[in-house]
Design a protein around this motif. Structure first.
Motif, PDB file in Angstrom:
ATOM      1  N   UNK A   1       0.838  -1.205   0.000  1.00 50.42           N
ATOM      2  CA  UNK A   1       0.000   0.000   0.000  1.00 50.42           C
ATOM      3  C   UNK A   1       0.870   1.252   0.000  1.00 50.42           C
ATOM      4  N   UNK A   2       1.913   1.247   0.825  1.00 52.17           N
ATOM      5  CA  UNK A   2       2.793   2.414   0.904  1.00 52.17           C
ATOM      6  C   UNK A   2       3.453   2.689  -0.440  1.00 52.17           C
ATOM      7  N   UNK A   3       3.980   1.630  -1.079  1.00 50.31           N
ATOM      8  CA  UNK A   3       4.656   1.811  -2.360  1.00 50.31           C
ATOM      9  C   UNK A   3       3.686   2.155  -3.484  1.00 50.31           C
ATOM     10  N   UNK A   4       2.396   1.887  -3.268  1.00 46.30           N
ATOM     11  CA  UNK A   4       1.383   2.234  -4.268  1.00 46.30           C
ATOM     12  C   UNK A   4       0.883   3.660  -4.104  1.00 46.30           C
ATOM     13  N   UNK A   5       0.719   4.092  -2.845  1.00 43.63           N
ATOM     14  CA  UNK A   5       0.103   5.388  -2.558  1.00 43.63           C
ATOM     15  C   UNK A   5       1.131   6.515  -2.448  1.00 43.63           C
ATOM     16  N   UNK A   6       2.282   6.217  -1.832  1.00 42.89           N
ATOM     17  CA  UNK A   6       3.283   7.262  -1.570  1.00 42.89           C
ATOM     18  C   UNK A   6       3.704   8.032  -2.822  1.00 42.89           C
ATOM     19  N   UNK A   7       3.924   7.358  -3.961  1.00 43.72           N
ATOM     20  CA  UNK A   7       4.317   8.128  -5.149  1.00 43.72           C
ATOM     21  C   UNK A   7       3.280   9.158  -5.582  1.00 43.72           C
ATOM     22  N   UNK A   8       1.997   8.862  -5.360  1.00 43.09           N
ATOM     23  CA  UNK A   8       0.950   9.842  -5.684  1.00 43.09           C
ATOM     24  C   UNK A   8       1.015  11.027  -4.713  1.00 43.09           C
ATOM     25  N   UNK A   9       1.233  10.719  -3.435  1.00 47.46           N
ATOM     26  CA  UNK A   9       1.280  11.764  -2.415  1.00 47.46           C
ATOM     27  C   UNK A   9       2.484  12.680  -2.627  1.00 47.46           C
ATOM     28  N   UNK A  10       3.626  12.103  -2.983  1.00 52.37           N
ATOM     29  CA  UNK A  10       4.858  12.889  -3.141  1.00 52.37           C
ATOM     30  C   UNK A  10       4.967  13.541  -4.517  1.00 52.37           C
ATOM     31  N   UNK A  11       4.035  13.248  -5.408  1.00 56.95           N
ATOM     32  CA  UNK A  11       4.042  13.875  -6.725  1.00 56.95           C
ATOM     33  C   UNK A  11       5.004  13.243  -7.712  1.00 56.95           C
ATOM     34  N   UNK A  12       5.456  12.020  -7.425  1.00 58.66           N
ATOM     35  CA  UNK A  12       6.385  11.346  -8.331  1.00 58.66           C
ATOM     36  C   UNK A  12       5.682  10.657  -9.501  1.00 58.66           C
ATOM     37  N   UNK A  13       4.371  10.515  -9.417  1.00 63.16           N
ATOM     38  CA  UNK A  13       3.634   9.833 -10.481  1.00 63.16           C
ATOM     39  C   UNK A  13       3.328  10.805 -11.619  1.00 63.16           C
ATOM     40  N   UNK A  14       3.746  10.448 -12.791  1.00 68.07           N
ATOM     41  CA  UNK A  14       3.433  11.221 -13.998  1.00 68.07           C
ATOM     42  C   UNK A  14       2.517  10.356 -14.867  1.00 68.07           C
ATOM     43  N   UNK A  15       1.225  10.689 -14.862  1.00 67.58           N
ATOM     44  CA  UNK A  15       0.252   9.863 -15.566  1.00 67.58           C
ATOM     45  C   UNK A  15       0.470   9.858 -17.076  1.00 67.58           C
TER      46      UNK A  15
END
Length: 490
Positions: free
Chosen positions: A186-200
């Motif tokens: 869950x952490x590795x799935x959600x944290x990137x969204x929270x920290x802004x590392x996910x580029x859709x």
């Protein structure tokens, strides 16, 4: 032996009803971890559309497992898919030397065993790979293969000892490791969204490979990829394999299946989206074996990544236990049905099929020598496709009005039209996904994995004939170690 009559049950072949749906859920919580070997594999062929494939595959699991939930409550003494197929295809009044229907059911169970069994080797290799990536100094002492083999020996031995005391104790381990399994995922799935590392845009602008076309080559690839995906995304049917060990199977089995399925649906979509969003398609393909390690290092740095990955390794141990228990029950079921040698049905006083557990551990130590998790998964997926196809055909057969099974009580019943759903997905598995996964294997890793699958599955034929002859010898030899138990179907 007849489902509607009296079955001779050896005193040392009985499983014990000791768990409820929450404990079944705890044991099956390792299933979401099955996405790990394929996180880099799916984008290799279908880029960003891998997210859609996972979602569709989990939904396929809901459709198939609705049928399996009905079968589990109709045959509460049967161990999941292996038990269903053996019950349904067994002839009621067979007179010949060999029962071909029993061979079909037994082959389905053997295929299911081969589907789950290699999970132990696959994740031992992943544990070795993650440790190797975290501690480069280990290269001075061990090769990656040696580290994986050592990890396998330690994990298998520890789980054997823990589960010696019964499935209930294994569920306690599941509770502990289950929390450890879900937290890092869950952490590795959600944290990137929270920290802004996910580029859709990594997904939206790379939805399909540039050379994709609706030609026969890519259609075959699609069937093959769905076969690989369902090995992970539909595998929460394992919650039904403990049917003979649930206290109230009519209520516990559907609850356990639904709970695990919902967890898988959320996590599979999140994990693949997160990995692709952070690393991009090319980055995921470059880190095909362990992309989550790169995600953890990007988000948390070296120290944070080390803590997270250690928790992830604990989660891998849980999925190894899930496979260990599921495949051992499959072999036990086959032995008690007379489809494997009797010795494999032996249990200790706690109801643990310890002989099958020992055989499985040794077999997986041998599989680790293949060295490539993807190659082992590809071979295993052949077995899973066969098991699902035959089990769904068994569901359709049990629903027919002109069979005795149609009159059995079904505490949980799928909708009336579900026999058509079962038939559709049975045909989807056999032949389409089977042909697709063989085609995909030939392109990706040559014919080795296919030959491993064919040899292991084919080995069942001589073993089955030996088991039939052994069963006949046993029936003609009086024994004081058997008792008669009336089998009820509800």
């Amino acid at each position: 032996m007849s489902e509607f009559g009296t079955v001779e049950v050896d005193q040392h072949q009985r499983l014990q009803r000791s768990i409820d749906w929450k404990q079944g859920l705890a044991i099956a919580l390792g299933v979401p971890m099955l996405i790990l070997p394929s996180l880099g594999y799916m984008p290799m062929y279908f880029a960003g559309a891998a997210v859609l494939i996972w979602g569709l595959s989990v939904l396929q699991g809901f459709l198939q497992n609705t049928a399996y939930a009905e079968m589990a409550t109709t045959f509460p003494r049967a161990s999941g898919l292996p038990g269903f197929a053996q019950h349904v295809f067994r002839a009621e009044n067979h007179q010949g030397k060999y029962d071909r229907g029993k061979l079909i059911g037994g082959f389905s169970a053997w295929s299911y065993w081969f589907a789950w069994n290699p999970v132990m080797a696959i994740f031992s290799l992943l544990v070795g790979n993650y440790l190797y990536g975290l501690f480069p100094t280990l290269a001075e002492t061990f090769t990656e293969y040696q580290l994986s083999l050592l990890a396998g020996i330690v994990i298998f031995a520890a789980l054997f000892i823990i589960n010696w005391f019964g499935l209930k104790e294994g569920a306690i381990v599941g509770y502990v490791l289950g929390i450890g399994a879900l937290i890092p995922l869950i952490v590795l799935s959600v944290a990137p969204f929270v920290t802004g590392h996910v580029d859709m845009s990594n997904i939206s602008q790379n939805w399909l490979p540039a050379d994709f076309a609706w030609d026969m080559h890519h259609i075959m690839l699609l069937f093959g990829v769905f076969a690989i995906a369902q090995w992970s995304a539909c595998a929460w049917e394992t919650a039904a394999i403990y049917g003979p060990e649930y206290k109230t199977p009519s209520k516990d089995v559907p609850k356990a299946l639904l709970a695990v399925g919902l967890i898988c649906l959320v996590l599979y979509l999140l994990v693949q989206t997160s990995v692709l969003g952070v690393l991009g398609v090319d980055g995921v393909v470059d880190e095909a074996i362990s992309p989550l390690l790169s995600v953890a290092q990007t988000i948390f740095g070296e120290v944070g990544a080390m803590i997270t990955i250690f928790m992830l390794i604990g989660a891998m141990i849980l999925v190894i236990q899930t496979a260990f228990l599921g495949s051992s029950r499959a072999m036990h079921s086959m032995s008690t049905e007379g489809n494997l040698p009797r010795v494999l049905g032996t249990t200790n006083r706690n109801g643990t099929p310890f002989v099958t557990m020992a055989v499985i551990a040794v077999f997986n130590l041998a599989l680790i020598s293949m060295g490539n998790p993807a190659a082992i998964l590809a071979a295993s997926a052949i077995g899973y496709t066969c098991a699902n196809g035959i089990s769904l055909f068994a569901f359709v057969k049990a629903r027919k009005k002109d069979t005795a099974f149609a009159k059995l009580e079904r505490p949980f019943k799928a909708p009336k039209s579900w026999k058509y759903v079962g038939l559709m997905f049975g045909l989807f598995n056999l032949p389409f996904c089977l042909v697709g996964v063989i085609y995909l294997n030939s392109l990706e890793i040559g014919w080795t994995s296919t030959w491993v699958g064919v040899i292991v599955l084919g080995a069942y034929i001589p073993i089955w004939f030996y088991s039939q002859n052994e069963a006949r010898r046993y029936r003609t030899t009086p024994t004081t170690e058997t008792s008669t138990e009336t089998v009820q179907n509800n």
